[in-house]
Design an enzyme around this catalytic site. Sequence first.
Site, mmCIF file in Angstrom:
data_model
loop_
_atom_site.group_PDB
_atom_site.id
_atom_site.type_symbol
_atom_site.label_atom_id
_atom_site.label_comp_id
_atom_site.label_asym_id
_atom_site.label_seq_id
_atom_site.Cartn_x
_atom_site.Cartn_y
_atom_site.Cartn_z
ATOM 1 N N HIS A 127 -3.195 6.857 3.116
ATOM 2 C CA HIS A 127 -3.613 5.568 2.562
ATOM 3 C C HIS A 127 -5.008 5.244 3.095
ATOM 4 O O HIS A 127 -5.304 5.450 4.270
ATOM 5 C CB HIS A 127 -2.605 4.488 2.979
ATOM 6 C CG HIS A 127 -3.062 3.112 2.644
ATOM 7 N ND1 HIS A 127 -3.577 2.778 1.406
ATOM 8 C CD2 HIS A 127 -3.118 1.972 3.399
ATOM 9 C CE1 HIS A 127 -3.908 1.500 1.405
ATOM 10 N NE2 HIS A 127 -3.649 0.991 2.598
ATOM 11 N N CYS A 135 0.810 -1.230 0.000
ATOM 12 C CA CYS A 135 0.000 0.000 0.000
ATOM 13 C C CYS A 135 0.841 1.277 0.000
ATOM 14 O O CYS A 135 0.330 2.349 -0.311
ATOM 15 C CB CYS A 135 -0.939 0.003 1.194
ATOM 16 S SG CYS A 135 -1.946 -1.476 1.287
ATOM 17 N N ASN A 166 -10.138 -0.540 0.203
ATOM 18 C CA ASN A 166 -8.674 -0.413 0.205
ATOM 19 C C ASN A 166 -8.145 -0.975 -1.120
ATOM 20 O O ASN A 166 -8.173 -2.181 -1.334
ATOM 21 C CB ASN A 166 -8.108 -1.187 1.404
ATOM 22 C CG ASN A 166 -6.588 -1.146 1.472
ATOM 23 O OD1 ASN A 166 -5.917 -0.696 0.540
ATOM 24 N ND2 ASN A 166 -6.042 -1.629 2.567
HETATM 25 O O1 UT7 Z 1 -3.417 -1.805 3.813
HETATM 26 C C1 UT7 Z 1 -3.171 -2.540 4.997
HETATM 27 C C2 UT7 Z 1 -4.196 -3.612 5.088
HETATM 28 N N1 UT7 Z 1 -4.853 -3.899 6.311
HETATM 29 C C3 UT7 Z 1 -5.346 -3.020 7.188
HETATM 30 O O2 UT7 Z 1 -5.159 -1.849 7.131
HETATM 31 C C4 UT7 Z 1 -6.176 -3.606 8.303
HETATM 32 C C5 UT7 Z 1 -6.281 -2.691 9.504
HETATM 33 N N2 UT7 Z 1 -7.277 -3.208 10.430
HETATM 34 C C6 UT7 Z 1 -8.589 -2.943 10.321
HETATM 35 O O3 UT7 Z 1 -9.023 -2.238 9.427
HETATM 36 C C7 UT7 Z 1 -9.514 -3.505 11.385
HETATM 37 O O4 UT7 Z 1 -8.749 -4.053 12.446
HETATM 38 C C8 UT7 Z 1 -10.474 -4.608 10.819
HETATM 39 C C9 UT7 Z 1 -11.526 -3.969 9.908
HETATM 40 C C10 UT7 Z 1 -9.717 -5.670 10.074
HETATM 41 C C11 UT7 Z 1 -11.226 -5.265 11.990
HETATM 42 O O5 UT7 Z 1 -11.909 -4.269 12.730
HETATM 43 P P1 UT7 Z 1 -11.783 -4.223 14.327
HETATM 44 O O6 UT7 Z 1 -12.635 -3.116 14.782
HETATM 45 O O7 UT7 Z 1 -10.325 -4.157 14.665
HETATM 46 O O8 UT7 Z 1 -12.441 -5.574 14.733
HETATM 47 P P2 UT7 Z 1 -11.837 -6.738 15.635
HETATM 48 O O9 UT7 Z 1 -10.773 -7.470 14.910
HETATM 49 O O10 UT7 Z 1 -11.547 -6.177 17.002
HETATM 50 O O11 UT7 Z 1 -13.091 -7.677 15.779
HETATM 51 C C12 UT7 Z 1 -14.253 -7.295 16.536
HETATM 52 C C13 UT7 Z 1 -15.308 -8.353 16.324
HETATM 53 C C14 UT7 Z 1 -14.789 -9.782 16.478
HETATM 54 O O12 UT7 Z 1 -15.811 -10.549 17.101
HETATM 55 P P3 UT7 Z 1 -15.726 -10.895 18.661
HETATM 56 O O13 UT7 Z 1 -14.444 -11.645 18.814
HETATM 57 O O14 UT7 Z 1 -15.720 -9.564 19.353
HETATM 58 O O15 UT7 Z 1 -16.969 -11.698 18.880
HETATM 59 C C15 UT7 Z 1 -14.615 -10.242 15.046
HETATM 60 O O16 UT7 Z 1 -14.749 -11.642 14.935
HETATM 61 O O17 UT7 Z 1 -15.820 -8.256 14.983
HETATM 62 C C16 UT7 Z 1 -15.784 -9.548 14.381
HETATM 63 N N3 UT7 Z 1 -15.638 -9.393 12.938
HETATM 64 C C17 UT7 Z 1 -16.697 -9.237 12.125
HETATM 65 N N4 UT7 Z 1 -18.022 -9.213 12.354
HETATM 66 C C18 UT7 Z 1 -18.827 -9.027 11.302
HETATM 67 C C19 UT7 Z 1 -14.501 -9.334 12.217
HETATM 68 N N5 UT7 Z 1 -14.801 -9.147 10.902
HETATM 69 C C20 UT7 Z 1 -16.148 -9.078 10.835
HETATM 70 C C21 UT7 Z 1 -17.055 -8.905 9.777
HETATM 71 N N6 UT7 Z 1 -18.387 -8.878 10.050
HETATM 72 N N7 UT7 Z 1 -16.648 -8.733 8.496
#
Ligand code: UT7
Length: 337
Positions: free
Chosen positions: A264, A122, A294
């Site tokens: 980004h 990225c 993204n």
């Molecule tokens: O260019 C570089 C590429 N990558 C990035 O920049 C990624 C950067 N990270 C992010 O954007 C965020 O961390 C994510 C969007 C990937 C995840 O968001 P988050 O707010 O950090 O969520 P989390 O990982 O803390 O998960 C919270 C909850 C979890 O459930 P529990 O364990 O609390 O029951 C996940 O299993 O959300 C759940 N979850 C979802 N629920 C519905 C994770 N993905 C999803 C989904 N739909 N798509």
Amino acid sequence: MNFGARVTGTGSAFPENRVNNASIVEKLKKLGIETSDAWIRERTGILERRISDVENPAEQNSSLGFSAAQKALEMAGRSPEDIDQIIYATCSPDTLLPSTACWLQHKIGANKAWVMDINAACSGFIYGLATVEKFIQTGQVKTALVVGGEVLNPFLNWEDRNSCILFGDGAGAAIVEQVPADSTQRILSSHLLSDGNLWELFHMPAGGSNMEVTPEVYSRKLNKFKMKGKEIFKIAVKTLSDFANYALKKNQMTVKDLDWFVPHQANRRIIEAVANRLSLPMEKVLINVDRYGNTSAATIPTALDEAVRNGTIKSGQTVLLDAFGAGLTYGSMLLRW
Ligand code: UT7
């Protein structure tokens, strides 16, 4: 330094297929995976993304790059014969051999150019701009084309709801030309750093020479993105803020001197957290993650192009680009437009 480097044209191109969150919800439901439009909107700010039809030659990575480059050339008033150098920033090349830059050269006919790919994920567009800047500054290159282009969908694991909802396809391009070293309108400075120790946060185990894509590898989805989103989120907020501050400090500026911040576009919450840390009002931040997701190396050039074309970015304004990506890689660049 003998010369300066100035961006004189921008362009962008996206595949036709708009995929909104409702379509993603349906797609994942068929695989027995739950997600929702509300979760994706609230946690990422993404409403829709474009997905390439990889069987359509017009939607290959280099074809999107070609369309973006044509528009950038037109804005700059240049033709393919004027291009001395092409850098194609991508982590989703058309083929491993030849480079996507060579495919683009073949399509656009920039026959006097030397060309290569850069994979800084990225951060790739900033790495590409910084590279051509150095060749232009030394006088070896007069006119360069930098493309940030990605067709990421073949590498998404649709059974991983944490990552598959985030990404989209597209390409952005910039023509960069030689100007006098003291020109007011030019790239003011660029700052790059990588940390290969953090490779595990976002990687793809197979598909390179380490691991051939055998049926077993394919069934274990080792040829797809593996991402530790939460860890990347924290590092992204810190490094984007640090790199923005570093670029400002190097130019004896503060956020008050900035007209536009182009980070980004990985997640709207990351961007808001960075703006907050920098005490930068969101009105000065360019956003396109809501409509395209993204698009990795394409996020910054496509956001720039949109803002240049709709008159948001004006001549003489100060613009800060800021990125992080798989590797991990980081980079910022300050420009006077
Ligand atoms: O260019 C570089 C590429 N990558 C990035 O920049 C990624 C950067 N990270 C992010 O954007 C965020 O961390 C994510 C969007 C990937 C995840 O968001 P988050 O707010 O950090 O969520 P989390 O990982 O803390 O998960 C919270 C909850 C979890 O459930 P529990 O364990 O609390 O029951 C996940 O299993 O959300 C759940 N979850 C979802 N629920 C519905 C994770 N993905 C999803 C989904 N739909 N798509």
